[in-house]
Design a protein around this motif. Sequence first.
Motif, mmCIF file in Angstrom:
data_model
loop_
_atom_site.group_PDB
_atom_site.id
_atom_site.type_symbol
_atom_site.label_atom_id
_atom_site.label_comp_id
_atom_site.label_asym_id
_atom_site.label_seq_id
_atom_site.Cartn_x
_atom_site.Cartn_y
_atom_site.Cartn_z
ATOM 1 N N UNK A 82 0.824 -1.218 0.000
ATOM 2 C CA UNK A 82 0.000 0.000 0.000
ATOM 3 C C UNK A 82 0.857 1.267 0.000
ATOM 4 N N UNK A 83 2.187 1.080 -0.058
ATOM 5 C CA UNK A 83 3.125 2.205 -0.080
ATOM 6 C C UNK A 83 2.968 3.099 1.147
ATOM 7 N N UNK A 84 2.755 2.478 2.303
ATOM 8 C CA UNK A 84 2.631 3.227 3.540
ATOM 9 C C UNK A 84 3.998 3.691 4.031
ATOM 10 N N UNK A 85 3.990 4.634 4.933
ATOM 11 C CA UNK A 85 5.226 5.072 5.575
ATOM 12 C C UNK A 85 5.755 3.940 6.460
ATOM 13 N N UNK A 86 7.036 3.606 6.361
ATOM 14 C CA UNK A 86 7.575 2.511 7.180
ATOM 15 C C UNK A 86 7.389 2.755 8.674
ATOM 16 N N UNK A 87 7.149 1.685 9.399
ATOM 17 C CA UNK A 87 7.064 1.773 10.853
ATOM 18 C C UNK A 87 8.446 2.122 11.413
ATOM 19 N N UNK A 88 8.520 2.810 12.513
ATOM 20 C CA UNK A 88 9.804 2.940 13.206
ATOM 21 C C UNK A 88 10.357 1.549 13.552
ATOM 22 N N UNK A 89 11.663 1.440 13.582
ATOM 23 C CA UNK A 89 12.282 0.132 13.812
ATOM 24 C C UNK A 89 11.815 -0.505 15.111
ATOM 25 N N UNK A 90 11.680 0.298 16.170
ATOM 26 C CA UNK A 90 11.279 -0.282 17.449
ATOM 27 C C UNK A 90 9.845 -0.801 17.394
ATOM 28 N N UNK A 91 8.994 -0.146 16.616
ATOM 29 C CA UNK A 91 7.636 -0.657 16.453
ATOM 30 C C UNK A 91 7.643 -1.982 15.703
ATOM 31 N N UNK A 92 8.470 -2.068 14.668
ATOM 32 C CA UNK A 92 8.581 -3.332 13.933
ATOM 33 C C UNK A 92 9.042 -4.451 14.859
ATOM 34 N N UNK A 93 10.042 -4.183 15.680
ATOM 35 C CA UNK A 93 10.563 -5.206 16.584
ATOM 36 C C UNK A 93 9.504 -5.617 17.608
ATOM 37 N N UNK A 94 8.699 -4.658 18.041
ATOM 38 C CA UNK A 94 7.638 -4.984 18.986
ATOM 39 C C UNK A 94 6.564 -5.841 18.323
ATOM 40 N N UNK A 95 6.159 -5.481 17.114
ATOM 41 C CA UNK A 95 5.157 -6.270 16.386
ATOM 42 C C UNK A 95 5.638 -7.710 16.193
ATOM 43 N N UNK A 96 6.939 -7.862 15.970
ATOM 44 C CA UNK A 96 7.514 -9.182 15.719
ATOM 45 C C UNK A 96 7.766 -9.955 17.000
ATOM 46 N N UNK A 97 7.702 -9.276 18.149
ATOM 47 C CA UNK A 97 8.104 -9.889 19.416
ATOM 48 C C UNK A 97 9.536 -10.406 19.273
ATOM 49 N N UNK A 98 10.400 -9.503 18.820
ATOM 50 C CA UNK A 98 11.739 -9.889 18.403
ATOM 51 C C UNK A 98 12.626 -10.372 19.537
ATOM 52 N N UNK A 99 12.316 -9.998 20.775
ATOM 53 C CA UNK A 99 13.155 -10.459 21.884
ATOM 54 C C UNK A 99 12.932 -11.932 22.205
ATOM 55 N N UNK A 100 11.839 -12.482 21.700
ATOM 56 C CA UNK A 100 11.568 -13.915 21.928
ATOM 57 C C UNK A 100 12.293 -14.728 20.864
ATOM 58 N N UNK A 101 13.355 -15.402 21.264
ATOM 59 C CA UNK A 101 14.121 -16.202 20.314
ATOM 60 C C UNK A 101 13.316 -17.427 19.899
ATOM 61 N N UNK A 102 13.416 -17.764 18.614
ATOM 62 C CA UNK A 102 12.645 -18.892 18.081
ATOM 63 C C UNK A 102 13.367 -20.226 18.255
ATOM 64 N N UNK A 103 14.638 -20.189 18.534
ATOM 65 C CA UNK A 103 15.405 -21.390 18.882
ATOM 66 C C UNK A 103 16.660 -20.919 19.605
ATOM 67 N N UNK A 104 17.339 -21.827 20.286
ATOM 68 C CA UNK A 104 18.549 -21.450 21.012
ATOM 69 C C UNK A 104 19.641 -21.060 20.025
ATOM 70 N N UNK A 105 20.326 -19.945 20.245
ATOM 71 C CA UNK A 105 21.385 -19.523 19.324
ATOM 72 C C UNK A 105 22.411 -20.627 19.097
#
Length: 298
Positions: A82-105
């Motif tokens: 839709x050619x929207x304005x990109x989300x701020x990076x921190x919002x993207x990380x929050x939407x993704x729940x990025x701090x929750x690792x999907x497997x052990x490093x």
Amino acid sequence: MQVFLISNGSPHTPEQPDADLPWWSFTKTVLAAAALSLVRDGLVGLDDEMAEGPFTLRQLLGHEAGLADYGELADYHAAVSRNETPWPAEEMLQRLDATRLRYAPGVGWRYSNVGYLYAARLIERLTGLALEQALLQRVLAPLGVARVRLARTPADLAQVCMGTAASYHPAWVYHGLLVGPLAEAALLLDRLLTGDFLPPALLQAMQTAHILGGPIAGRPWTAPGYALGLMQGPVAQGLTLSGHTGVGPGSVLAVYHSAHGKHAATCAVFSAGGEEGAVEALLVEQLVAELGVNPSAS
């Protein structure tokens, strides 16, 4: 399609269009080179734990950190279309729940653009420079690549050949989107992998791949793998490719290096529209012809 070929360090292609192109995920190879230059200079260790989580720089660059990828978010794709304005990076990380690792490093593999966002932040922290200046200082200038820049706004893409995409905001590429001529992408990879930019042990580490499985339908790999900022693996024609494919709205870019005997070559291919497999197939065809490989003998 546009094609640029380097043979044994020298351009080996007739005059080509000189337009700037989006480098898409080939940007990851440049980010990895910058991060490894920090390792080379003793500013960080390849196995040091990162500030963003319990994973190392090596794991970030090899997509082994356990991170998810924002490409999994349906809302992301919808917003881009839709050619929207990109989300701020921190919002993207929050939407993704990025701090929750999907497997052990270190015990799995999952392609993650978020990992390269973290790598870009590391480069900025340790150099004290904005990302574009850091990449210029640590990679682009040392490798003699002068016409590459970081696109931040749609205006930065005004003179860039975006293929079939009518419009795009480069900030949707959260780790940064480099743009530049096709020839400069080929030159950068060729000089990175054949010169003395990295010491031999670090260059070897960069090219040590995690094998991901068997053949992929429609793609040339017989045993695809991922190293540090490099897609790497053998193809049926008897070569091993090392480089990166990049895909974005409207275009595909592939840049790979290979060697056969004492002969080495690097090829870059850009296609407006199209699929990764078709672009990679043309690139393999060019390298096989240039390196004198007899596929029937492989």
